[in-house]
Design a protein around this motif. Structure first.
Motif, PDB file in Angstrom:
ATOM      1  N   GLY A  83       0.716  -1.072  -0.232  1.00 30.15           N
ATOM      2  CA  GLY A  83       0.018  -0.017   0.126  1.00 30.15           C
ATOM      3  C   GLY A  83       0.850   1.269   0.190  1.00 30.15           C
ATOM      4  O   GLY A  83       0.932   1.848  -1.057  1.00 30.15           O
ATOM      5  N   ASN A  84       1.202   1.481   1.216  1.00 30.96           N
ATOM      6  CA  ASN A  84       1.935   2.856   1.200  1.00 30.96           C
ATOM      7  C   ASN A  84       3.497   2.657   0.720  1.00 30.96           C
ATOM      8  O   ASN A  84       4.239   3.709   0.557  1.00 30.96           O
ATOM      9  N   PHE A  85       3.732   1.643   0.592  1.00 30.55           N
ATOM     10  CA  PHE A  85       5.239   1.219   0.255  1.00 30.55           C
ATOM     11  C   PHE A  85       5.441   1.580  -1.351  1.00 30.55           C
ATOM     12  O   PHE A  85       6.571   1.165  -1.959  1.00 30.55           O
ATOM     13  N   ALA A  86       4.482   1.789  -2.302  1.00 29.43           N
ATOM     14  CA  ALA A  86       4.427   1.887  -3.782  1.00 29.43           C
ATOM     15  C   ALA A  86       5.091   0.677  -4.343  1.00 29.43           C
ATOM     16  O   ALA A  86       4.321  -0.698  -4.109  1.00 29.43           O
ATOM     17  N   ARG A  87       6.041   0.789  -4.825  1.00 30.98           N
ATOM     18  CA  ARG A  87       6.880  -0.262  -5.450  1.00 30.98           C
ATOM     19  C   ARG A  87       7.357  -1.415  -4.928  1.00 30.98           C
ATOM     20  O   ARG A  87       7.760  -2.545  -5.209  1.00 30.98           O
ATOM     21  N   ARG A  88       7.575  -1.045  -3.365  1.00 28.34           N
ATOM     22  CA  ARG A  88       8.145  -2.073  -2.610  1.00 28.34           C
ATOM     23  C   ARG A  88       7.184  -2.981  -2.176  1.00 28.34           C
ATOM     24  O   ARG A  88       5.914  -2.881  -2.209  1.00 28.34           O
ATOM     25  N   TRP A  89       7.735  -4.030  -1.543  1.00 23.90           N
ATOM     26  CA  TRP A  89       6.810  -5.387  -1.275  1.00 23.90           C
ATOM     27  C   TRP A  89       6.740  -5.203   0.192  1.00 23.90           C
ATOM     28  O   TRP A  89       7.348  -4.586   1.226  1.00 23.90           O
ATOM     29  N   ASN A  90       5.660  -5.972   0.657  1.00 19.66           N
ATOM     30  CA  ASN A  90       5.263  -6.209   2.046  1.00 19.66           C
ATOM     31  C   ASN A  90       4.710  -7.541   2.055  1.00 19.66           C
ATOM     32  O   ASN A  90       4.332  -8.192   1.019  1.00 19.66           O
ATOM     33  N   ASP A  91       5.032  -8.000   3.432  1.00 18.18           N
ATOM     34  CA  ASP A  91       4.099  -9.253   3.529  1.00 18.18           C
ATOM     35  C   ASP A  91       2.983  -8.946   4.429  1.00 18.18           C
ATOM     36  O   ASP A  91       2.804  -8.260   5.316  1.00 18.18           O
ATOM     37  N   LEU A  92       2.095 -10.151   4.015  1.00 14.21           N
ATOM     38  CA  LEU A  92       0.587  -9.922   4.767  1.00 14.21           C
ATOM     39  C   LEU A  92       0.020 -11.273   5.067  1.00 14.21           C
ATOM     40  O   LEU A  92       0.626 -12.281   4.335  1.00 14.21           O
ATOM     41  N   PRO A  93      -0.986 -11.550   5.684  1.00 13.15           N
ATOM     42  CA  PRO A  93      -1.423 -12.959   5.945  1.00 13.15           C
ATOM     43  C   PRO A  93      -2.070 -13.291   4.642  1.00 13.15           C
ATOM     44  O   PRO A  93      -2.632 -12.525   4.205  1.00 13.15           O
ATOM     45  N   CYS A  94      -1.764 -14.399   4.136  1.00 16.59           N
ATOM     46  CA  CYS A  94      -2.426 -14.949   2.710  1.00 16.59           C
ATOM     47  C   CYS A  94      -3.709 -15.077   2.742  1.00 16.59           C
ATOM     48  O   CYS A  94      -4.298 -15.065   1.759  1.00 16.59           O
ATOM     49  N   ARG A  95      -4.660 -15.009   3.957  1.00 16.51           N
ATOM     50  CA  ARG A  95      -5.918 -15.203   4.154  1.00 16.51           C
ATOM     51  C   ARG A  95      -6.580 -13.647   3.471  1.00 16.51           C
ATOM     52  O   ARG A  95      -7.899 -13.645   3.187  1.00 16.51           O
ATOM     53  N   ASN A  96      -5.724 -12.682   3.600  1.00 14.52           N
ATOM     54  CA  ASN A  96      -6.403 -11.227   3.539  1.00 14.52           C
ATOM     55  C   ASN A  96      -7.029 -11.365   1.939  1.00 14.52           C
ATOM     56  O   ASN A  96      -6.400 -11.674   0.985  1.00 14.52           O
ATOM     57  N   LYS A  97      -7.959 -10.572   1.898  1.00 18.75           N
ATOM     58  CA  LYS A  97      -8.648 -10.243   0.579  1.00 18.75           C
ATOM     59  C   LYS A  97      -7.802  -8.902  -0.145  1.00 18.75           C
ATOM     60  O   LYS A  97      -7.642  -7.825   0.632  1.00 18.75           O
ATOM     61  N   GLU A  98      -7.360  -9.311  -1.176  1.00 11.98           N
ATOM     62  CA  GLU A  98      -6.669  -8.225  -1.947  1.00 11.98           C
ATOM     63  C   GLU A  98      -6.685  -8.232  -3.254  1.00 11.98           C
ATOM     64  O   GLU A  98      -7.239  -9.358  -3.751  1.00 11.98           O
ATOM     65  N   ARG A  99      -6.564  -7.264  -4.190  1.00  9.73           N
ATOM     66  CA  ARG A  99      -6.536  -7.325  -5.675  1.00  9.73           C
ATOM     67  C   ARG A  99      -5.240  -8.299  -5.867  1.00  9.73           C
ATOM     68  O   ARG A  99      -4.726  -8.532  -4.879  1.00  9.73           O
ATOM     69  N   PHE A 100      -5.029  -8.550  -6.996  1.00 14.24           N
ATOM     70  CA  PHE A 100      -4.108  -9.422  -7.605  1.00 14.24           C
ATOM     71  C   PHE A 100      -3.718  -9.148  -8.850  1.00 14.24           C
ATOM     72  O   PHE A 100      -4.695  -8.582  -9.640  1.00 14.24           O
ATOM     73  N   VAL A 101      -2.486  -9.640  -9.283  1.00 17.96           N
ATOM     74  CA  VAL A 101      -2.010  -9.571 -10.717  1.00 17.96           C
ATOM     75  C   VAL A 101      -1.540 -11.027 -11.147  1.00 17.96           C
ATOM     76  O   VAL A 101      -0.904 -11.826 -10.518  1.00 17.96           O
ATOM     77  N   CYS A 102      -2.245 -11.335 -12.345  1.00 17.18           N
ATOM     78  CA  CYS A 102      -2.080 -12.440 -12.905  1.00 17.18           C
ATOM     79  C   CYS A 102      -1.113 -12.183 -14.007  1.00 17.18           C
ATOM     80  O   CYS A 102      -0.877 -11.192 -14.520  1.00 17.18           O
ATOM     81  N   GLU A 103      -0.269 -13.401 -14.422  1.00 16.29           N
ATOM     82  CA  GLU A 103       0.362 -13.220 -15.590  1.00 16.29           C
ATOM     83  C   GLU A 103       0.113 -14.829 -16.145  1.00 16.29           C
ATOM     84  O   GLU A 103      -0.119 -15.753 -15.730  1.00 16.29           O
ATOM     85  N   LYS A 104       0.558 -14.632 -17.856  1.00 19.11           N
ATOM     86  CA  LYS A 104       0.425 -15.761 -18.308  1.00 19.11           C
ATOM     87  C   LYS A 104       1.560 -15.788 -19.647  1.00 19.11           C
ATOM     88  O   LYS A 104       1.818 -14.593 -20.308  1.00 19.11           O
ATOM     89  N   LYS A 105       2.552 -16.762 -19.476  1.00 21.27           N
ATOM     90  CA  LYS A 105       3.736 -16.805 -20.109  1.00 21.27           C
ATOM     91  C   LYS A 105       3.429 -17.061 -21.542  1.00 21.27           C
ATOM     92  O   LYS A 105       2.744 -18.057 -21.440  1.00 21.27           O
ATOM     93  N   LEU A 106       3.931 -16.345 -22.598  1.00 27.92           N
ATOM     94  CA  LEU A 106       3.692 -16.709 -24.004  1.00 27.92           C
ATOM     95  C   LEU A 106       4.666 -17.710 -24.675  1.00 27.92           C
ATOM     96  O   LEU A 106       4.308 -18.180 -25.403  1.00 27.92           O
TER      97      LEU A 106
END
Length: 108
Positions: A83-106
Protein backbone atom coordinates in the motif's frame (compact mmCIF):
# COMPACT_ATOMS: atom_id res chain seq x y z
CA UNK A 1 -4.45 -19.29 -2.53
CA UNK A 2 -7.74 -17.71 -3.56
CA UNK A 3 -5.99 -15.22 -5.83
CA UNK A 4 -4.02 -18.02 -7.52
CA UNK A 5 -7.25 -19.95 -8.05
CA UNK A 6 -8.90 -16.87 -9.58
CA UNK A 7 -6.02 -16.53 -12.04
CA UNK A 8 -6.57 -20.16 -13.11
CA UNK A 9 -10.30 -19.48 -13.49
CA UNK A 10 -9.54 -16.58 -15.82
CA UNK A 11 -7.21 -18.70 -17.93
CA UNK A 12 -5.98 -22.21 -17.21
CA UNK A 13 -2.43 -21.19 -18.22
CA UNK A 14 -2.39 -18.11 -15.97
CA UNK A 15 -0.82 -17.80 -12.51
CA UNK A 16 -0.12 -15.10 -9.97
CA UNK A 17 2.52 -12.70 -11.24
CA UNK A 18 6.06 -13.64 -10.19
CA UNK A 19 8.47 -10.71 -10.61
CA UNK A 20 11.76 -11.93 -12.14
CA UNK A 21 13.71 -8.68 -11.67
CA UNK A 22 13.39 -5.09 -10.50
CA UNK A 23 12.81 -3.66 -13.98
CA UNK A 24 9.93 -6.05 -14.64
CA UNK A 25 8.57 -5.42 -11.13
CA UNK A 26 8.43 -1.66 -11.81
CA UNK A 27 6.95 -2.15 -15.26
CA UNK A 28 4.04 -4.20 -13.89
CA UNK A 29 3.54 -1.92 -10.90
CA UNK A 30 3.22 1.08 -13.23
CA UNK A 31 0.27 -0.65 -14.91
CA UNK A 32 -1.64 -0.85 -11.63
CA UNK A 33 -4.00 1.93 -10.55
CA UNK A 34 -3.28 1.37 -6.86
CA UNK A 35 -0.99 -0.68 -4.66
CA UNK A 36 -2.12 -3.61 -2.49
CA UNK A 37 -1.98 -6.39 -5.07
CA UNK A 38 -0.96 -9.97 -4.36
CA UNK A 39 1.77 -11.50 -6.41
CA UNK A 40 3.18 -15.01 -6.35
CA UNK A 41 5.78 -15.25 -3.58
CA UNK A 42 5.48 -16.79 -0.12
CA UNK A 43 7.46 -18.14 2.83
CA UNK A 44 4.97 -20.75 4.05
CA UNK A 45 7.45 -23.63 3.67
CA UNK A 46 10.22 -22.07 5.76
CA UNK A 47 9.97 -18.76 7.57
CA UNK A 48 11.89 -15.95 5.84
CA UNK A 49 12.79 -18.15 2.86
CA UNK A 50 10.79 -16.53 0.10
CA UNK A 51 9.96 -18.64 -2.93
CA UNK A 52 7.85 -18.41 -6.07
CA UNK A 53 4.38 -19.87 -5.68
CA UNK A 54 4.49 -21.83 -8.95
CA UNK A 55 7.79 -23.64 -8.33
CA UNK A 56 8.74 -23.18 -4.67
CA UNK A 57 12.15 -22.06 -5.97
CA UNK A 58 13.96 -19.12 -4.33
CA UNK A 59 12.95 -15.71 -5.60
CA UNK A 60 15.48 -14.16 -7.98
CA UNK A 61 15.61 -10.71 -6.36
CA UNK A 62 14.03 -8.79 -3.46
CA UNK A 63 12.29 -5.44 -3.32
CA UNK A 64 11.11 -5.24 0.28
CA UNK A 65 10.20 -1.99 1.95
CA UNK A 66 12.42 -1.06 4.89
CA UNK A 67 11.78 -3.34 7.88
CA UNK A 68 9.87 -5.80 5.70
CA UNK A 69 9.13 -8.62 5.64
CA UNK A 70 8.26 -8.48 9.32
CA UNK A 71 5.90 -11.46 9.74
CA UNK A 72 3.70 -9.29 11.98
CA UNK A 73 1.99 -11.41 14.65
CA UNK A 74 3.79 -14.44 13.18
CA UNK A 75 1.12 -14.62 10.49
CA UNK A 76 2.38 -12.90 7.31
CA UNK A 77 3.54 -15.31 4.65
CA UNK A 78 2.46 -13.89 1.28
CA UNK A 79 3.88 -10.99 -0.74
CA UNK A 80 2.07 -7.92 -2.01
CA UNK A 81 2.89 -4.66 -3.68
CA UNK A 82 2.57 -2.77 -0.42
CA UNK A 83 0.00 0.00 0.00
CA UNK A 84 2.00 2.98 1.25
CA UNK A 85 5.20 1.36 0.07
CA UNK A 86 4.38 1.81 -3.64
CA UNK A 87 6.73 -0.37 -5.71
CA UNK A 88 8.21 -1.96 -2.62
CA UNK A 89 6.98 -5.23 -1.21
CA UNK A 90 5.20 -6.04 2.02
CA UNK A 91 4.19 -9.31 3.64
CA UNK A 92 0.61 -9.94 4.77
CA UNK A 93 -1.50 -12.86 5.96
CA UNK A 94 -2.30 -15.01 2.93
CA UNK A 95 -5.99 -15.12 3.86
CA UNK A 96 -6.40 -11.33 3.41
CA UNK A 97 -8.62 -10.19 0.55
CA UNK A 98 -6.53 -8.17 -1.91
CA UNK A 99 -6.47 -7.29 -5.55
CA UNK A 100 -4.05 -9.51 -7.46
CA UNK A 101 -1.93 -9.59 -10.59
CA UNK A 102 -2.05 -12.56 -12.95
CA UNK A 103 0.40 -13.42 -15.68
CA UNK A 104 0.41 -15.79 -18.59
CA UNK A 105 3.72 -16.79 -20.09
CA UNK A 106 3.57 -16.65 -23.86
CA UNK A 107 6.72 -18.69 -24.37
CA UNK A 108 7.43 -21.81 -22.34
Amino acid sequence: DEAAEKCKELDSDASLYEPPNNHHNDLVFNLLSTANHWFGIHDRIEEDTWVYLSTNESISFVNWENNQPDNHKNNEHCGEFGGNFARRWNDLPCRNKERFVCEKKLIK
